[in-house]
Motif scaffolding. Structure first.
Motif, PDB file in Angstrom:
ATOM      1  N   ALA A 387       4.509 -17.744  15.303  1.00 32.78           N
ATOM      2  CA  ALA A 387       4.086 -16.964  14.184  1.00 32.78           C
ATOM      3  C   ALA A 387       2.772 -16.976  13.110  1.00 32.78           C
ATOM      4  N   LEU A 388       2.756 -15.633  11.971  1.00 38.54           N
ATOM      5  CA  LEU A 388       1.103 -15.832  11.474  1.00 38.54           C
ATOM      6  C   LEU A 388       1.647 -15.023   9.695  1.00 38.54           C
ATOM      7  N   LEU A 389       1.648 -15.685   9.617  1.00 37.36           N
ATOM      8  CA  LEU A 389       1.802 -15.163   7.535  1.00 37.36           C
ATOM      9  C   LEU A 389       0.498 -14.597   6.776  1.00 37.36           C
ATOM     10  N   MET A 390       0.644 -14.199   6.256  1.00 41.19           N
ATOM     11  CA  MET A 390      -0.005 -13.839   5.348  1.00 41.19           C
ATOM     12  C   MET A 390      -0.149 -13.373   4.572  1.00 41.19           C
ATOM     13  N   ASN A 391      -1.135 -13.353   3.244  1.00 39.59           N
ATOM     14  CA  ASN A 391      -0.043 -13.223   1.693  1.00 39.59           C
ATOM     15  C   ASN A 391      -1.753 -11.608   0.988  1.00 39.59           C
ATOM     16  N   SER A 392      -1.758 -10.908   1.524  1.00 34.32           N
ATOM     17  CA  SER A 392      -2.565  -9.985   0.946  1.00 34.32           C
ATOM     18  C   SER A 392      -2.766  -9.412   2.301  1.00 34.32           C
ATOM     19  N   GLN A 393      -3.041  -7.402   1.938  1.00 32.01           N
ATOM     20  CA  GLN A 393      -3.121  -6.622   2.298  1.00 32.01           C
ATOM     21  C   GLN A 393      -4.068  -7.419   3.536  1.00 32.01           C
ATOM     22  N   LEU A 394      -4.653  -6.464   4.627  1.00 32.08           N
ATOM     23  CA  LEU A 394      -5.694  -7.172   5.763  1.00 32.08           C
ATOM     24  C   LEU A 394      -7.186  -5.730   5.143  1.00 32.08           C
ATOM     25  N   GLY A 395      -8.699  -6.078   4.733  1.00 28.91           N
ATOM     26  CA  GLY A 395      -9.158  -5.184   4.272  1.00 28.91           C
ATOM     27  C   GLY A 395      -9.262  -4.082   3.722  1.00 28.91           C
ATOM     28  N   PRO A 396      -9.664  -3.779   3.881  1.00 24.38           N
ATOM     29  CA  PRO A 396      -9.341  -1.939   2.674  1.00 24.38           C
ATOM     30  C   PRO A 396      -8.248  -1.171   3.332  1.00 24.38           C
ATOM     31  N   ASP A 397      -7.817  -1.394   5.131  1.00 32.53           N
ATOM     32  CA  ASP A 397      -6.680  -0.309   6.022  1.00 32.53           C
ATOM     33  C   ASP A 397      -5.547  -0.688   5.668  1.00 32.53           C
ATOM     34  N   THR A 398      -5.070  -2.037   5.320  1.00 30.40           N
ATOM     35  CA  THR A 398      -4.206  -2.540   5.296  1.00 30.40           C
ATOM     36  C   THR A 398      -3.320  -2.118   6.445  1.00 30.40           C
ATOM     37  N   PRO A 399      -3.654  -2.749   8.188  1.00 26.49           N
ATOM     38  CA  PRO A 399      -3.101  -1.872   9.263  1.00 26.49           C
ATOM     39  C   PRO A 399      -1.663  -3.083   9.478  1.00 26.49           C
ATOM     40  N   LEU A 400      -0.811  -2.334  10.014  1.00 23.24           N
ATOM     41  CA  LEU A 400       0.592  -3.107  10.441  1.00 23.24           C
ATOM     42  C   LEU A 400      -0.019  -4.571  10.820  1.00 23.24           C
ATOM     43  N   LEU A 401       0.290  -5.763  10.511  1.00 23.04           N
ATOM     44  CA  LEU A 401      -0.421  -6.198  11.049  1.00 23.04           C
ATOM     45  C   LEU A 401       0.651  -7.178  12.707  1.00 23.04           C
ATOM     46  N   ILE A 402       1.429  -5.964  12.700  1.00 24.50           N
ATOM     47  CA  ILE A 402       2.689  -6.451  14.327  1.00 24.50           C
ATOM     48  C   ILE A 402       1.610  -5.231  14.953  1.00 24.50           C
ATOM     49  N   ASP A 403       0.754  -5.003  14.969  1.00 23.12           N
ATOM     50  CA  ASP A 403       0.748  -4.026  15.776  1.00 23.12           C
ATOM     51  C   ASP A 403      -1.011  -4.522  16.292  1.00 23.12           C
ATOM     52  N   ILE A 404      -1.593  -5.130  15.372  1.00 25.00           N
ATOM     53  CA  ILE A 404      -2.894  -5.842  15.604  1.00 25.00           C
ATOM     54  C   ILE A 404      -2.919  -7.402  16.484  1.00 25.00           C
ATOM     55  N   VAL A 405      -1.396  -7.236  16.143  1.00 26.84           N
ATOM     56  CA  VAL A 405      -0.681  -8.941  17.248  1.00 26.84           C
ATOM     57  C   VAL A 405      -0.740  -8.317  18.847  1.00 26.84           C
ATOM     58  N   ALA A 406      -0.036  -7.456  18.656  1.00 25.64           N
ATOM     59  CA  ALA A 406       0.835  -6.797  19.812  1.00 25.64           C
ATOM     60  C   ALA A 406      -0.510  -6.064  20.869  1.00 25.64           C
ATOM     61  N   ASN A 407      -1.736  -5.871  19.987  1.00 29.81           N
ATOM     62  CA  ASN A 407      -2.494  -5.183  20.772  1.00 29.81           C
ATOM     63  C   ASN A 407      -3.651  -6.650  21.088  1.00 29.81           C
ATOM     64  N   ALA A 408      -3.365  -7.358  20.459  1.00 28.95           N
ATOM     65  CA  ALA A 408      -4.521  -8.466  20.917  1.00 28.95           C
ATOM     66  C   ALA A 408      -3.828  -9.145  22.489  1.00 28.95           C
ATOM     67  N   ILE A 409      -2.249  -9.594  22.285  1.00 30.30           N
ATOM     68  CA  ILE A 409      -1.734 -10.012  23.704  1.00 30.30           C
ATOM     69  C   ILE A 409      -2.163  -9.559  24.366  1.00 30.30           C
ATOM     70  N   GLU A 410      -1.677  -8.010  24.526  1.00 35.94           N
ATOM     71  CA  GLU A 410      -2.400  -7.309  25.243  1.00 35.94           C
ATOM     72  C   GLU A 410      -3.422  -7.038  26.833  1.00 35.94           C
ATOM     73  N   ALA A 411      -4.491  -7.542  24.904  1.00 34.24           N
ATOM     74  CA  ALA A 411      -5.681  -7.640  25.675  1.00 34.24           C
ATOM     75  C   ALA A 411      -6.400  -9.073  26.310  1.00 34.24           C
ATOM     76  N   HIS A 412      -5.740 -10.328  26.123  1.00 35.01           N
ATOM     77  CA  HIS A 412      -5.308 -11.520  26.385  1.00 35.01           C
ATOM     78  C   HIS A 412      -4.867 -11.895  27.573  1.00 35.01           C
ATOM     79  N   VAL A 413      -4.414 -11.268  28.585  1.00 35.60           N
ATOM     80  CA  VAL A 413      -3.855 -11.983  29.761  1.00 35.60           C
ATOM     81  C   VAL A 413      -4.355 -11.316  30.603  1.00 35.60           C
ATOM     82  N   VAL A 414      -4.722 -12.653  31.263  1.00 33.20           N
ATOM     83  CA  VAL A 414      -5.230 -13.336  32.366  1.00 33.20           C
ATOM     84  C   VAL A 414      -5.013 -14.043  33.663  1.00 33.20           C
ATOM     85  N   VAL A 415      -5.456 -13.876  34.900  1.00 31.04           N
ATOM     86  CA  VAL A 415      -4.805 -13.982  35.869  1.00 31.04           C
ATOM     87  C   VAL A 415      -4.558 -16.151  35.933  1.00 31.04           C
TER      88      VAL A 415
END
Length: 416
Positions: A387-415
């Motif tokens: 679970a992730l809660l945030m109570n404002s925009q993220l930076g000036p461009d306000t990307p979708l948090l779900i995209d950021i979380v998904a990218n972080a998951i895919e970047a940190h799968v290890v053996v």
């Protein structure tokens, strides 16, 4: 002598109907019938979530066992580097039943001017469309208890006095829970009672083909009608004694909102040992802010009139405990819980990784002054509640948090 609201109770039945009799002021409701509505529009200062860019995944399947795993430490560092100093504040929680999991927090849930509350996993916030995942869990329980398969048509479970438009008889519970109903309204996506009733009257094939995925709040909003009916609390024959349709509407609106709320509290939150969650704000809850000029915080208030699609105020800790309880058999059998997410009920994003599939649900709710509350919850590879809660925009461009979380998951799968 019975009160003047006694006749309104005749459409209720069973244990849940009896509970509803105790929680609703029927005499007060009866006194309001026949009067001009005149209620304040609670959405007049709200942008809501219409343009949030929701993407619905196809081909969902259960995570598989592999020789890889998600590196929680690097996953957390990646997100912290992206969030710290770029938002008013956030909290992140991963529940790892056999390990320490992950907790990260930064900034303010309420700034000094609004009461000075630091973010922790125990601070509640309006989680917006994450409420749909709560509704999906409640629907899974209600359908199972009623012995109704997800592929069953919904029309026998709708109020009898509602008019049915074209192809409504083809709509199933599964179609609603995966946004494949064909419903589409180009002017509003607020799932208030009148819009639920109106969409059924207009019919299913308006804008998108039946069976195609188009994200619409009305799909889940209908479950505050369907769940109390499935549970037996409200009979589809319920009408106001006056015979006036506007009175029927008020009666159904009041009882279905309360019936949905009671069902979730008793059959979803109680088995997960959650207490005190509500569809209205409370003192100490997180407020929404602008970024990077915080200014005054915004309280999105009482959102019960759109229950089942938005509205629940929950903590990050409560959300991960709910998901853990759900997938481990406390609410429905574990196999049924996994079958639900595999089917995409209440899920926006799912993708395979070498460590297994992840399942995510996002939510955003925004004021007309760009004060934003947003959330992402779900199951990480290996079935870890997140679970992730945030109570404002993220930076000036306000990307979708779900995209950021998904990218972080895919970047940190290890053996492993």
């Amino acid at each position: 002598m019975p009160g003047k609201g006694s006749e309104l109770r005749e459409g209720l039945s069973g244990e849940l109907g009896e509970a509803l009799m105790e929680s609703v002021d029927f005499d007060g409701l009866a006194a309001r019938l026949g009067r001009p509505r005149g209620e304040r529009n609670v959405f007049e200062d709200v942008l809501g979530e219409r343009a949030s860019g929701v993407e619905i995944s196809d081909g969902i399947e259960r995570p598989s066992r592999t020789l890889h795993q998600l590196d929680l430490g690097s996953f957390g560092v990646d997100l912290a580097n992206r969030f710290n100093g770029q938002c008013n504040g956030y909290v992140l929680r991963v529940l790892e039943p056999a390990g320490p999991g992950l907790t990260m927090q930064s900034g303010k849930a309420r700034t000094a001017a609004d009461g000075d509350v630091d973010w922790t996993p125990d601070v509640r916030m309006h989680v917006a469309s994450v409420s749909k995942l709560v509704t999906a869990i409640a629907a899974r329980r209600a359908l199972a208890d009623a012995g109704v398969p997800g592929g069953t048509a919904i029309h026998p479970f709708l109020p009898l006095y509602w008019r049915r438009g074209p192809d409504v008889d083809q709509l199933t519970f599964d179609m609603l829970l995966t946004h494949r109903s064909g419903f589409y309204n180009p002017t509003t996506d607020l799932a208030v009672y009148g819009e639920l009733k109106g969409q059924i009257a207009r019919g299913a094939l308006l804008g998108v083909p039946l069976g195609n995925a188009t994200y619409q709040n009305v799909n889940f909003g209908l479950f505050r009608i369907l769940i109390p009916v499935l549970s037996g609390a409200i009979k589809v024959s319920l009408t106001a004694p006056s015979g006036v349709e506007d009175d029927h509407d008020r009666l159904w609106e009041a009882l279905s909102i309360q019936g949905y709320h009671d069902y979730v509290q008793q059959q979803v939150f109680a088995p997960a040992q959650l207490a005190g969650a509500a569809t209205a704000s409370a003192p100490g809850n997180a407020l929404a802010y602008q970024w990077g000029m915080p200014g005054a915080g915004w309280d999105s208030g009482d959102l019960s009139v759109t229950s089942a699609t938005i509205g629940w105020h929950l903590t990050a800790g409560e959300l991960v405990r709910l998901l853990h309880a759900f997938t481990n058999g406390a609410i429905v059998p574990s196999a049924d819980a996994w079958a639900m997410v595999e089917s995409g009920w209440g899920v926006d994003r799912s993708k395979p990784t070498r460590a297994g599939r992840y399942f995510l649900k996002g939510g955003r709710w925004q004021s007309a002054n760009n004060q934003l509350e947003q959330a992402v919850v779900g199951l990480l590879p290996g079935g870890l509640p997140f679970a992730l809660l945030m109570n404002s925009q993220l930076g000036p461009d306000t990307p979708l948090l779900i995209d950021i979380v998904a990218n972080a998951i895919e970047a940190h799968v290890v053996v492993a």
